[in-house]
Scaffold this active site. Sequence first.
Site, PDB file in Angstrom:
ATOM      1  N   ASP A  19      -3.028 -18.438   2.426  1.00 55.68           N
ATOM      2  CA  ASP A  19      -3.991 -19.307   1.721  1.00 55.68           C
ATOM      3  C   ASP A  19      -4.604 -20.310   2.702  1.00 55.68           C
ATOM      4  OD1 ASP A  19      -1.409 -20.384   1.879  1.00 55.68           O
ATOM      5  OD2 ASP A  19      -1.467 -21.344  -0.086  1.00 55.68           O
ATOM      6  N   TYR A  53       0.796  -1.232   0.000  1.00 53.28           N
ATOM      7  CA  TYR A  53       0.000   0.000   0.000  1.00 53.28           C
ATOM      8  C   TYR A  53       0.830   1.285   0.000  1.00 53.28           C
ATOM      9  CZ  TYR A  53      -4.561  -2.217   0.680  1.00 53.28           C
ATOM     10  OH  TYR A  53      -5.725  -2.922   0.512  1.00 53.28           O
TER      11      TYR A  53
HETATM   12  C1  IPM Z   1     -10.453  -1.243   3.535  1.00 51.26           C
HETATM   13  C2  IPM Z   1     -10.722  -0.846   2.115  1.00 51.26           C
HETATM   14  C3  IPM Z   1      -9.589   0.025   1.600  1.00 51.26           C
HETATM   15  C4  IPM Z   1      -8.298  -0.767   1.669  1.00 51.26           C
HETATM   16  C5  IPM Z   1      -9.837   0.597   0.179  1.00 51.26           C
HETATM   17  C6  IPM Z   1     -11.117   1.395   0.100  1.00 51.26           C
HETATM   18  C7  IPM Z   1      -8.676   1.407  -0.327  1.00 51.26           C
HETATM   19  O1  IPM Z   1     -10.905  -1.976   1.324  1.00 51.26           O
HETATM   20  O2  IPM Z   1     -10.305  -0.356   4.387  1.00 51.26           O
HETATM   21  O3  IPM Z   1     -10.405  -2.443   3.818  1.00 51.26           O
HETATM   22  O4  IPM Z   1      -7.969  -1.513   0.743  1.00 51.26           O
HETATM   23  O5  IPM Z   1      -7.607  -0.629   2.659  1.00 51.26           O
END
Ligand code: IPM
Length: 360
Positions: free
Chosen positions: A225, A141
């Site tokens: 998994d 991320y």
């Molecule tokens: C979550 C959501 C977010 C993530 C999205 C909206 C970017 O799915 O908070 O789980 O992937 O973290």
Amino acid sequence: MKQYQIAILAGDGIGPEVTREAMKVLDTAASIYGFSTKKTEYPFSTQYWLDHGQKDEMIFPQASFEEVKQHHAVYLGAIGDPRAPVGKIEYGIIAKLRFELDLYINLRPVRLYDERLCPLKDKGPKDIDMVFVRENTEGAYTGTFGFAHKGLPIEVASQVMTYTRHGVERAIRYSFDLARARNKQKKVTLIDKANALRSHDLWQRTFHEVAREYPDIKTDHAYIDAACMWLIKNPEWFDVAVTTNLFGDIITDLGAMLQGGMGIAASGNLHPGKVSLFEPIHGSAPKYAGQNKACPVAAILAASMMCDYLGEKKAGEAIENAIIDLIRTKRIRSVNTGEHATTEVGDMVVAALTGKLAKV
Ligand code: IPM
Ligand code: MG
């Protein structure tokens, strides 16, 4: 009287209507338990961006962001709308908050309140009571991606997953502390994919090193998994589970289904001791927006987690217990969309808290 400053970003789709119910419940709990809140609403959302010339700097204007940082907590409804490029507003609002407030823990409890909400055969509330600790600032991320030869048949796209010893260790340490504080199975399960992703060796080494400092806590391990499989087959094996950002995102949607679905799953994005953010884990469900159909239970439980985090533990527990009671007595029949009016559920929780609900 204690006063907490709360920044509210109700966001897109059903975000505003579920947030309204959560705040109604929060205000009621505050008046019963003797604290108050000062709420500041921020309009940032896909609609706001569309209304302000679709400029990047209008997704979450920096001056407002600096203001939001000064609050005790942030409450977020939902972000996402197909009228914006996919991920753009989510990244500009949710990811910005997670990274710039360094909200390194995404705490996602999975607790079944009543057997009828669970899709698994022969599993009940005693089997499904766990918390996922999703590392929230690293992994896939961090926004490290790129394209080469865009548009050509030989195009290459990449997304880098990065982990730091510091980031991994603080998530793992938090999980051990949590297992101790919960005082249930006293167990932490590490979920990774070290057999295929060699960088996950860092998770394993760190986990074992930290575990040595917690001789009273049992450890377990599953590859992601297999963890998906065990979660369905033997959910009672899980107490606290710690995992990477991406795996945590995925497995907590599976976890949400075990407790009744996206209508009931709440989360806290935490930097312990600092301003933290609370949100339902569901999305904005644009097709149900404005219809008073969405289930606000997840949003209300996010407010309960926020109370708990702010130190108002009795208020947090009372909200959760009110929901449990309403579900067990079937006054909240289900947490699916359209089962109740959004406002009806909020009203029921308020009535339960104030003792104005008829006993069944
Ligand atoms: C979550 C959501 C977010 C993530 C999205 C909206 C970017 O799915 O908070 O789980 O992937 O973290
Ligand atoms: Mg998700």
